[in-house]
Design a protein around this motif. Structure first.
Motif, PDB file in Angstrom:
ATOM      1  N   ILE A   2      -5.485  -9.348   5.863  1.00  0.00           N
ATOM      2  CA  ILE A   2      -5.055 -10.573   5.186  1.00  0.00           C
ATOM      3  C   ILE A   2      -3.995 -10.246   4.140  1.00  0.00           C
ATOM      4  O   ILE A   2      -2.973 -10.914   4.042  1.00  0.00           O
ATOM      5  N   LEU A   3      -4.216  -9.172   3.397  1.00  0.00           N
ATOM      6  CA  LEU A   3      -3.228  -8.775   2.390  1.00  0.00           C
ATOM      7  C   LEU A   3      -1.875  -8.476   3.028  1.00  0.00           C
ATOM      8  O   LEU A   3      -0.840  -8.931   2.559  1.00  0.00           O
ATOM      9  N   GLY A   4      -1.888  -7.699   4.090  1.00  0.00           N
ATOM     10  CA  GLY A   4      -0.654  -7.328   4.768  1.00  0.00           C
ATOM     11  C   GLY A   4       0.061  -8.533   5.329  1.00  0.00           C
ATOM     12  O   GLY A   4       1.283  -8.626   5.321  1.00  0.00           O
ATOM     13  N   TYR A   5      -0.744  -9.479   5.784  1.00  0.00           N
ATOM     14  CA  TYR A   5      -0.182 -10.695   6.355  1.00  0.00           C
ATOM     15  C   TYR A   5       0.460 -11.561   5.271  1.00  0.00           C
ATOM     16  O   TYR A   5       1.544 -12.107   5.444  1.00  0.00           O
ATOM     17  N   ASN A  44       4.395  -6.135   0.878  1.00  0.00           N
ATOM     18  CA  ASN A  44       4.920  -5.214  -0.145  1.00  0.00           C
ATOM     19  C   ASN A  44       3.857  -4.730  -1.114  1.00  0.00           C
ATOM     20  O   ASN A  44       4.122  -3.912  -1.990  1.00  0.00           O
ATOM     21  N   ILE A  45       2.668  -5.262  -0.949  1.00  0.00           N
ATOM     22  CA  ILE A  45       1.594  -4.958  -1.889  1.00  0.00           C
ATOM     23  C   ILE A  45       1.183  -3.485  -1.823  1.00  0.00           C
ATOM     24  O   ILE A  45       1.190  -2.879  -0.752  1.00  0.00           O
ATOM     25  N   VAL A  47      -0.053  -1.699   1.996  1.00  0.00           N
ATOM     26  CA  VAL A  47      -0.606  -2.471   3.103  1.00  0.00           C
ATOM     27  C   VAL A  47       0.483  -2.619   4.158  1.00  0.00           C
ATOM     28  O   VAL A  47       1.659  -2.437   3.891  1.00  0.00           O
ATOM     29  N   GLU A  48       0.076  -2.928   5.354  1.00  0.00           N
ATOM     30  CA  GLU A  48       1.039  -3.107   6.432  1.00  0.00           C
ATOM     31  C   GLU A  48       0.812  -4.437   7.107  1.00  0.00           C
ATOM     32  O   GLU A  48      -0.279  -4.993   7.051  1.00  0.00           O
ATOM     33  N   LEU A  49       1.847  -4.905   7.754  1.00  0.00           N
ATOM     34  CA  LEU A  49       1.669  -6.099   8.561  1.00  0.00           C
ATOM     35  C   LEU A  49       0.609  -5.821   9.615  1.00  0.00           C
ATOM     36  O   LEU A  49       0.707  -4.838  10.334  1.00  0.00           O
ATOM     37  N   PRO A  50      -0.404  -6.665   9.706  1.00  0.00           N
ATOM     38  CA  PRO A  50      -1.417  -6.417  10.731  1.00  0.00           C
ATOM     39  C   PRO A  50      -0.833  -6.613  12.133  1.00  0.00           C
ATOM     40  O   PRO A  50       0.045  -7.448  12.327  1.00  0.00           O
ATOM     41  N   LYS A  51      -1.291  -5.803  13.088  1.00  0.00           N
ATOM     42  CA  LYS A  51      -0.796  -5.919  14.459  1.00  0.00           C
ATOM     43  C   LYS A  51      -1.333  -7.172  15.134  1.00  0.00           C
ATOM     44  O   LYS A  51      -0.773  -7.681  16.078  1.00  0.00           O
ATOM     45  N   GLU A  52      -2.436  -7.644  14.599  1.00  0.00           N
ATOM     46  CA  GLU A  52      -3.084  -8.796  15.204  1.00  0.00           C
ATOM     47  C   GLU A  52      -3.690  -9.620  14.080  1.00  0.00           C
ATOM     48  O   GLU A  52      -4.276  -9.064  13.156  1.00  0.00           O
ATOM     49  N   ILE A  53      -3.534 -10.937  14.134  1.00  0.00           N
ATOM     50  CA  ILE A  53      -4.232 -11.764  13.150  1.00  0.00           C
ATOM     51  C   ILE A  53      -5.173 -12.706  13.890  1.00  0.00           C
ATOM     52  O   ILE A  53      -4.816 -13.288  14.903  1.00  0.00           O
TER      53      ILE A  53
END
Ligand code: ZN
Length: 139
Positions: A65-68, A72-73, A89-95
């Motif tokens: 959720i943070l990455g989404y 930049n967090i 954090v990274e963009l999640p591969k799947e939400i």
């Protein structure tokens, strides 16, 4: 809790200015039984202004959720007043079940028990597509 330092806990840093409350709500931090401080509009060399959240306890954060919400967090883990770990954090591969597919013919709009799953298809442009019909997720 001292606003400047926490003994054992988590500092969520480099949140986009004014977005701290959004993160607070998304992570349900109001449900915690420990102190949580949100600092808004802190000065940042890198970002100009930023928000920071300090949690006076080690909890399991939902990094997806943070990455989404804001990729930049940075997360700092504090132990005995010292930072023992720092990561991005990274963009999640799947939400899953965060957004709904807007395609009215998508199988998820008739099959209500299906999970809403979006897959990251373009990391640079932050594009997610519905797992079932490949419709792009709305911002
Ligand atoms: Zn769909």
């Amino acid at each position: 809790m001292n606003i400047d330092s926490i003994k054992n806990g988590i500092v969520i840093d480099h949140i986009k200015a004014k977005k701290g409350m959004e993160i607070y709500k998304a992570l349900n931090l109001g449900e915690l039984d420990c102190s949580v401080a949100i600092i808004t509009n802190a000065k940042s060399k890198k970002m100009g202004r930023k928000d920071i959240i300090k949690i006076d306890k080690k909890i399991d954060l939902d990094l997806d959720i943070l990455g989404y919400l804001d990729s930049n967090i940075t997360i700092n883990i504090i132990q005995n007043n010292e930072r023992v770990e720092k990561y991005h954090v990274e963009l999640p591969k799947e939400i899953v079940n965060i957004a709904k597919c807007k395609n009215p013919r998508c199988i998820t709009s008739s099959e209500n028990e299906l999970q809403q799953i979006f897959i990251l298809t373009d990391k640079e442009k932050k594009i997610y597509r519905c797992k079932y019909c490949e419709t792009m997720k709305e911002e």
